[in-house]
Each structure stands twice: as structure tokens, then as C-alpha cells.
Design a protein around this motif. Sequence first.
Motif, mmCIF file in Angstrom:
data_model
loop_
_atom_site.group_PDB
_atom_site.id
_atom_site.type_symbol
_atom_site.label_atom_id
_atom_site.label_comp_id
_atom_site.label_asym_id
_atom_site.label_seq_id
_atom_site.Cartn_x
_atom_site.Cartn_y
_atom_site.Cartn_z
ATOM 1 N N PRO A 149 -9.428 8.690 10.967
ATOM 2 C CA PRO A 149 -9.087 8.805 9.542
ATOM 3 C C PRO A 149 -8.508 7.479 9.059
ATOM 4 O O PRO A 149 -7.847 6.768 9.817
ATOM 5 N N LEU A 150 -8.747 7.170 7.825
ATOM 6 C CA LEU A 150 -8.412 5.860 7.295
ATOM 7 C C LEU A 150 -7.253 5.931 6.312
ATOM 8 O O LEU A 150 -7.193 6.827 5.471
ATOM 9 N N THR A 151 -6.333 4.975 6.419
ATOM 10 C CA THR A 151 -5.241 4.842 5.468
ATOM 11 C C THR A 151 -5.291 3.449 4.858
ATOM 12 O O THR A 151 -5.409 2.462 5.576
ATOM 13 N N LEU A 152 -5.200 3.386 3.543
ATOM 14 C CA LEU A 152 -5.118 2.131 2.823
ATOM 15 C C LEU A 152 -3.667 1.953 2.386
ATOM 16 O O LEU A 152 -3.144 2.763 1.623
ATOM 17 N N LEU A 153 -3.005 0.936 2.916
ATOM 18 C CA LEU A 153 -1.636 0.599 2.520
ATOM 19 C C LEU A 153 -1.712 -0.580 1.560
ATOM 20 O O LEU A 153 -2.391 -1.561 1.839
ATOM 21 N N VAL A 154 -0.996 -0.494 0.449
ATOM 22 C CA VAL A 154 -1.065 -1.524 -0.579
ATOM 23 C C VAL A 154 0.296 -2.200 -0.725
ATOM 24 O O VAL A 154 1.305 -1.538 -0.956
ATOM 25 N N ASP A 155 0.296 -3.511 -0.577
ATOM 26 C CA ASP A 155 1.470 -4.349 -0.789
ATOM 27 C C ASP A 155 1.596 -4.524 -2.307
ATOM 28 O O ASP A 155 0.980 -5.406 -2.897
ATOM 29 N N GLY A 156 2.384 -3.657 -2.934
ATOM 30 C CA GLY A 156 2.466 -3.639 -4.384
ATOM 31 C C GLY A 156 2.850 -4.973 -4.993
ATOM 32 O O GLY A 156 2.228 -5.423 -5.957
ATOM 33 N N ALA A 213 8.598 -2.859 5.536
ATOM 34 C CA ALA A 213 8.180 -1.476 5.315
ATOM 35 C C ALA A 213 6.695 -1.296 5.602
ATOM 36 O O ALA A 213 6.282 -0.298 6.198
ATOM 37 N N LEU A 214 5.882 -2.267 5.199
ATOM 38 C CA LEU A 214 4.442 -2.185 5.455
ATOM 39 C C LEU A 214 4.135 -2.207 6.947
ATOM 40 O O LEU A 214 3.310 -1.437 7.430
ATOM 41 N N VAL A 215 4.803 -3.092 7.679
ATOM 42 C CA VAL A 215 4.582 -3.169 9.128
ATOM 43 C C VAL A 215 5.003 -1.856 9.795
ATOM 44 O O VAL A 215 4.287 -1.325 10.652
ATOM 45 N N GLU A 216 6.140 -1.323 9.378
ATOM 46 C CA GLU A 216 6.622 -0.061 9.948
ATOM 47 C C GLU A 216 5.665 1.084 9.638
ATOM 48 O O GLU A 216 5.315 1.872 10.517
ATOM 49 N N LEU A 217 5.231 1.186 8.388
ATOM 50 C CA LEU A 217 4.284 2.238 8.018
ATOM 51 C C LEU A 217 2.963 2.099 8.766
ATOM 52 O O LEU A 217 2.395 3.094 9.222
ATOM 53 N N ALA A 218 2.466 0.873 8.873
ATOM 54 C CA ALA A 218 1.212 0.655 9.603
ATOM 55 C C ALA A 218 1.362 1.128 11.042
ATOM 56 O O ALA A 218 0.477 1.825 11.569
ATOM 57 N N GLY A 238 -2.915 8.026 14.985
ATOM 58 C CA GLY A 238 -4.353 7.986 15.252
ATOM 59 C C GLY A 238 -5.193 7.579 14.059
ATOM 60 O O GLY A 238 -6.407 7.802 14.047
ATOM 61 N N ARG A 239 -4.573 6.989 13.060
ATOM 62 C CA ARG A 239 -5.287 6.571 11.868
ATOM 63 C C ARG A 239 -5.682 5.100 11.968
ATOM 64 O O ARG A 239 -4.998 4.318 12.608
ATOM 65 N N ALA A 240 -6.773 4.733 11.320
ATOM 66 C CA ALA A 240 -7.143 3.328 11.145
ATOM 67 C C ALA A 240 -6.433 2.867 9.881
ATOM 68 O O ALA A 240 -6.391 3.591 8.885
ATOM 69 N N GLU A 295 0.204 -5.090 15.126
ATOM 70 C CA GLU A 295 0.339 -3.626 15.141
ATOM 71 C C GLU A 295 -1.014 -2.937 15.310
ATOM 72 O O GLU A 295 -1.073 -1.743 15.559
ATOM 73 N N GLY A 296 -2.102 -3.688 15.083
ATOM 74 C CA GLY A 296 -3.439 -3.109 15.169
ATOM 75 C C GLY A 296 -4.051 -2.773 13.821
ATOM 76 O O GLY A 296 -5.065 -2.080 13.753
ATOM 77 N N ALA A 297 -3.439 -3.258 12.740
ATOM 78 C CA ALA A 297 -3.952 -2.990 11.399
ATOM 79 C C ALA A 297 -4.829 -4.150 10.927
ATOM 80 O O ALA A 297 -4.620 -5.294 11.311
ATOM 81 N N ALA A 298 -5.769 -3.831 10.076
ATOM 82 C CA ALA A 298 -6.608 -4.845 9.445
ATOM 83 C C ALA A 298 -6.029 -5.160 8.072
ATOM 84 O O ALA A 298 -5.199 -4.412 7.553
ATOM 85 N N ALA A 299 -6.461 -6.253 7.478
ATOM 86 C CA ALA A 299 -5.980 -6.629 6.149
ATOM 87 C C ALA A 299 -7.131 -7.167 5.308
ATOM 88 O O ALA A 299 -8.054 -7.790 5.838
#
Length: 139
Positions: free
Chosen positions: A5-12, A93-98, A105-107, A124-128
Motif C-alpha cells: 500500500p502506498l502513502t504520499l507524505l507532503v512537506d507542506g 516529523a516527515l522522517v518519523e512518519l516515513a 508495510g507501506r511504500a 529510512e527506505g522512502a522515495a522522494a
Amino acid sequence: MLEAPLTLLVDGANVVGSRPDGWWRDRAGAAARLADALGALAVAGAPAAALGVAGSHAWPAIELVLEGAARPAAERTVPGLTQHAAAADGDGALVELAGHRIGEGRAVVVVTADRGLRERLAAEGAAAIGPGALLALLA
């Protein structure tokens, strides 16, 4: 094979600050406008490929991180969007949430142009991806 499952995190702050549209006069208002646009995207759905991310799935989860003077915008409820008011800096906060989402188990794909943050996220294993791809989709 199933995709994660995919999560999009946005650096506001980074996304809002990428356009010289007067956001600095009303940071909370600019953040609220971004939140509304992200909520509409979440409700309408957008394939991952629309943001240059491989895969055929849509964005099932979009989360927005706000910091500083933009934090009050996170108090609003926006259908389809999870908002976070960073206690300190938005990058942390973004690094922690990622890390949490990856642990679930999310991408994770984070929208930011901040090079230092991108390096921390990669660890952390996140893409940007950059804000331009998101802003083009929201336009």
C-alpha cells in the motif's frame, strides 16, 4: 505479486514555498489551500504514475505535514487527507512518519525538494519526488 500500500507524505512548507504566490503573507491560508487540493486529489484518486512513481495503484493515503505559522491549518478536517502539525521541525516529523509507515508495510513517497531531507528519507527506505510533479497534478 502484490504491491505494498502506498502513502504520499507532503512537506507542506516545501511545497507551498515552491511557488511565489504570496504565501508568506498568510502561511496558514496557503497551507489550508494546499490541504484542500490534496483532499480533492485523495477523494478523486490519482494513479501513482501521474506523479512519476512506478506502479499501477492509486494514492490510498495522503498525509500533509505542517510546521511553524502554517500549523493552525492542520486543525481543519479535510476529507481524504490526514494532517499533522509538527511539534518542532517538519523535516523531523516527515522522517518519523516515513519510518512508521514503512514499519507498517507501506511504500512511502515524500514530496519535497529539500536535498538533506531526501537523504534522511532514503536512509529510512522512502522515495522522494519534487513539488513540481505534485503541483502540476493539482493544477
